[in-house]
Design a protein around this motif. Structure first.
Motif, PDB file in Angstrom:
ATOM      1  N   GLN A  28     151.972 -34.631 -22.606  1.00 40.09           N
ATOM      2  CA  GLN A  28     151.659 -33.881 -21.396  1.00 40.09           C
ATOM      3  C   GLN A  28     152.928 -33.566 -20.610  1.00 40.09           C
ATOM      4  O   GLN A  28     153.887 -34.336 -20.607  1.00 40.09           O
ATOM      5  N   TYR A  29     152.894 -32.428 -19.932  1.00 39.08           N
ATOM      6  CA  TYR A  29     153.955 -32.033 -19.001  1.00 39.08           C
ATOM      7  C   TYR A  29     153.283 -31.424 -17.778  1.00 39.08           C
ATOM      8  O   TYR A  29     152.388 -30.586 -17.907  1.00 39.08           O
ATOM      9  N   LYS A  30     153.685 -31.868 -16.598  1.00 40.81           N
ATOM     10  CA  LYS A  30     153.162 -31.318 -15.340  1.00 40.81           C
ATOM     11  C   LYS A  30     154.321 -31.047 -14.400  1.00 40.81           C
ATOM     12  O   LYS A  30     155.249 -31.846 -14.308  1.00 40.81           O
ATOM     13  N   SER A  31     154.234 -29.915 -13.687  1.00 43.52           N
ATOM     14  CA  SER A  31     155.224 -29.618 -12.661  1.00 43.52           C
ATOM     15  C   SER A  31     154.613 -28.648 -11.653  1.00 43.52           C
ATOM     16  O   SER A  31     153.556 -28.073 -11.882  1.00 43.52           O
ATOM     17  N   VAL A  32     155.307 -28.471 -10.551  1.00 41.39           N
ATOM     18  CA  VAL A  32     154.910 -27.507  -9.531  1.00 41.39           C
ATOM     19  C   VAL A  32     156.091 -26.569  -9.313  1.00 41.39           C
ATOM     20  O   VAL A  32     157.214 -27.014  -9.077  1.00 41.39           O
ATOM     21  N   SER A  33     155.825 -25.278  -9.429  1.00 33.90           N
ATOM     22  CA  SER A  33     156.863 -24.268  -9.244  1.00 33.90           C
ATOM     23  C   SER A  33     156.336 -23.188  -8.302  1.00 33.90           C
ATOM     24  O   SER A  33     155.290 -22.594  -8.570  1.00 33.90           O
ATOM     25  N   LYS A  38     151.940 -26.157 -13.117  1.00 31.12           N
ATOM     26  CA  LYS A  38     152.159 -25.728 -14.496  1.00 31.12           C
ATOM     27  C   LYS A  38     151.948 -26.959 -15.356  1.00 31.12           C
ATOM     28  O   LYS A  38     152.562 -27.989 -15.119  1.00 31.12           O
ATOM     29  N   GLU A  39     151.048 -26.868 -16.334  1.00 31.36           N
ATOM     30  CA  GLU A  39     150.704 -28.054 -17.114  1.00 31.36           C
ATOM     31  C   GLU A  39     150.524 -27.690 -18.588  1.00 31.36           C
ATOM     32  O   GLU A  39     149.866 -26.720 -18.924  1.00 31.36           O
ATOM     33  N   TYR A  40     151.152 -28.478 -19.448  1.00 31.06           N
ATOM     34  CA  TYR A  40     150.968 -28.363 -20.895  1.00 31.06           C
ATOM     35  C   TYR A  40     150.306 -29.643 -21.387  1.00 31.06           C
ATOM     36  O   TYR A  40     150.708 -30.738 -21.002  1.00 31.06           O
ATOM     37  N   ASN A  41     149.319 -29.507 -22.242  1.00 30.95           N
ATOM     38  CA  ASN A  41     148.675 -30.639 -22.902  1.00 30.95           C
ATOM     39  C   ASN A  41     148.695 -30.367 -24.403  1.00 30.95           C
ATOM     40  O   ASN A  41     148.248 -29.310 -24.852  1.00 30.95           O
ATOM     41  N   ASP A  50     146.094 -29.244 -31.136  1.00 27.39           N
ATOM     42  CA  ASP A  50     145.603 -28.274 -30.171  1.00 27.39           C
ATOM     43  C   ASP A  50     146.466 -28.387 -28.927  1.00 27.39           C
ATOM     44  O   ASP A  50     146.877 -29.463 -28.530  1.00 27.39           O
ATOM     45  N   MET A  51     146.776 -27.228 -28.377  1.00 26.44           N
ATOM     46  CA  MET A  51     147.649 -27.172 -27.214  1.00 26.44           C
ATOM     47  C   MET A  51     147.013 -26.271 -26.167  1.00 26.44           C
ATOM     48  O   MET A  51     146.416 -25.246 -26.495  1.00 26.44           O
ATOM     49  N   ALA A  52     147.158 -26.660 -24.908  1.00 27.89           N
ATOM     50  CA  ALA A  52     146.634 -25.884 -23.795  1.00 27.89           C
ATOM     51  C   ALA A  52     147.690 -25.796 -22.712  1.00 27.89           C
ATOM     52  O   ALA A  52     148.433 -26.742 -22.469  1.00 27.89           O
ATOM     53  N   TYR A  53     147.752 -24.640 -22.086  1.00 27.26           N
ATOM     54  CA  TYR A  53     148.661 -24.395 -20.970  1.00 27.26           C
ATOM     55  C   TYR A  53     147.802 -24.048 -19.767  1.00 27.26           C
ATOM     56  O   TYR A  53     146.935 -23.186 -19.841  1.00 27.26           O
ATOM     57  N   LYS A  54     148.028 -24.744 -18.671  1.00 24.06           N
ATOM     58  CA  LYS A  54     147.213 -24.517 -17.475  1.00 24.06           C
ATOM     59  C   LYS A  54     148.110 -23.998 -16.361  1.00 24.06           C
ATOM     60  O   LYS A  54     149.128 -24.599 -16.030  1.00 24.06           O
ATOM     61  N   SER A  55     147.716 -22.854 -15.797  1.00 25.80           N
ATOM     62  CA  SER A  55     148.422 -22.295 -14.649  1.00 25.80           C
ATOM     63  C   SER A  55     147.381 -21.922 -13.601  1.00 25.80           C
ATOM     64  O   SER A  55     146.213 -22.267 -13.740  1.00 25.80           O
TER      65      SER A  55
END
Length: 119
Positions: A28-33, A38-41, A50-55
C-alpha cells in the motif's frame, strides 16, 4: 580470495531466492497532494495480482499476471474486452508497470517514484 568470491556468489543466490519467495502479499501507498488523497493498493498472489489506484473521483483497477527478472517486478494487466468497462472511471489506462524490489517489505514503482510498503 577465491573462497571469498564463492561466498559472495552463494550469498547473492540465497538473497535472490528469499526475495522471490516473499514477494506475495498486500502492499500500500498513501499520500495527500494538493488536498487530495492518492492511494495505491497492490495484492500479489502466487500467479496473479490486482492493483487499484484511488483518487478523488476515480478508483481504477486491474488484474493480471506478474513476473520477476533480477530485482524488477513486471506487472501486466489483462486485456479488457468490454468497451463499457474501458469507458468507466474504474478502467486503468496504464496496463504495464515496473517495480523495483527493495528487500522483502517494499516495492518502488519506477515511473511513479513512489514506494509501496507491505501491510
Amino acid at each position: 580470495m577465491r573462497k571469498l568470491g564463492m561466498f559472495y556468489c552463494l550469498f547473492f543466490i540465497v538473497c535472490s531466492c528469499t526475495i522471490k519467495k516473499n514477494i506475495s502479499g498486500n502492499y500500500q501507498y498513501k499520500s495527500v497532494s494538493n488536498g487530495f488523497t492518492k492511494e495505491y493498493n497492490l495484492s500479489i498472489r502466487k500467479d496473479s495480482f490486482d492493483m487499484a489506484y484511488k483518487s478523488q473521483d476515480a478508483y481504477p483497477n486491474c488484474v493480471g499476471k506478474w513476473e520477476i527478472f533480477q530485482d524488477t517486478l513486471y506487472l501486466r494487466c489483462n486485456k479488457e474486452n468490454v468497451v463499457t468497462n474501458m469507458l468507466s472511471n474504474g478502467y486503468m489506462n496504464k496496463r504495464d508497470y515496473k517495480l523495483k524490489i527493495i528487500g522483502n517489505q517494499k516495492l518502488m514503482m519506477i515511473e511513479e517514484n513512489i514506494v509501496l510498503n507491505k501491510k
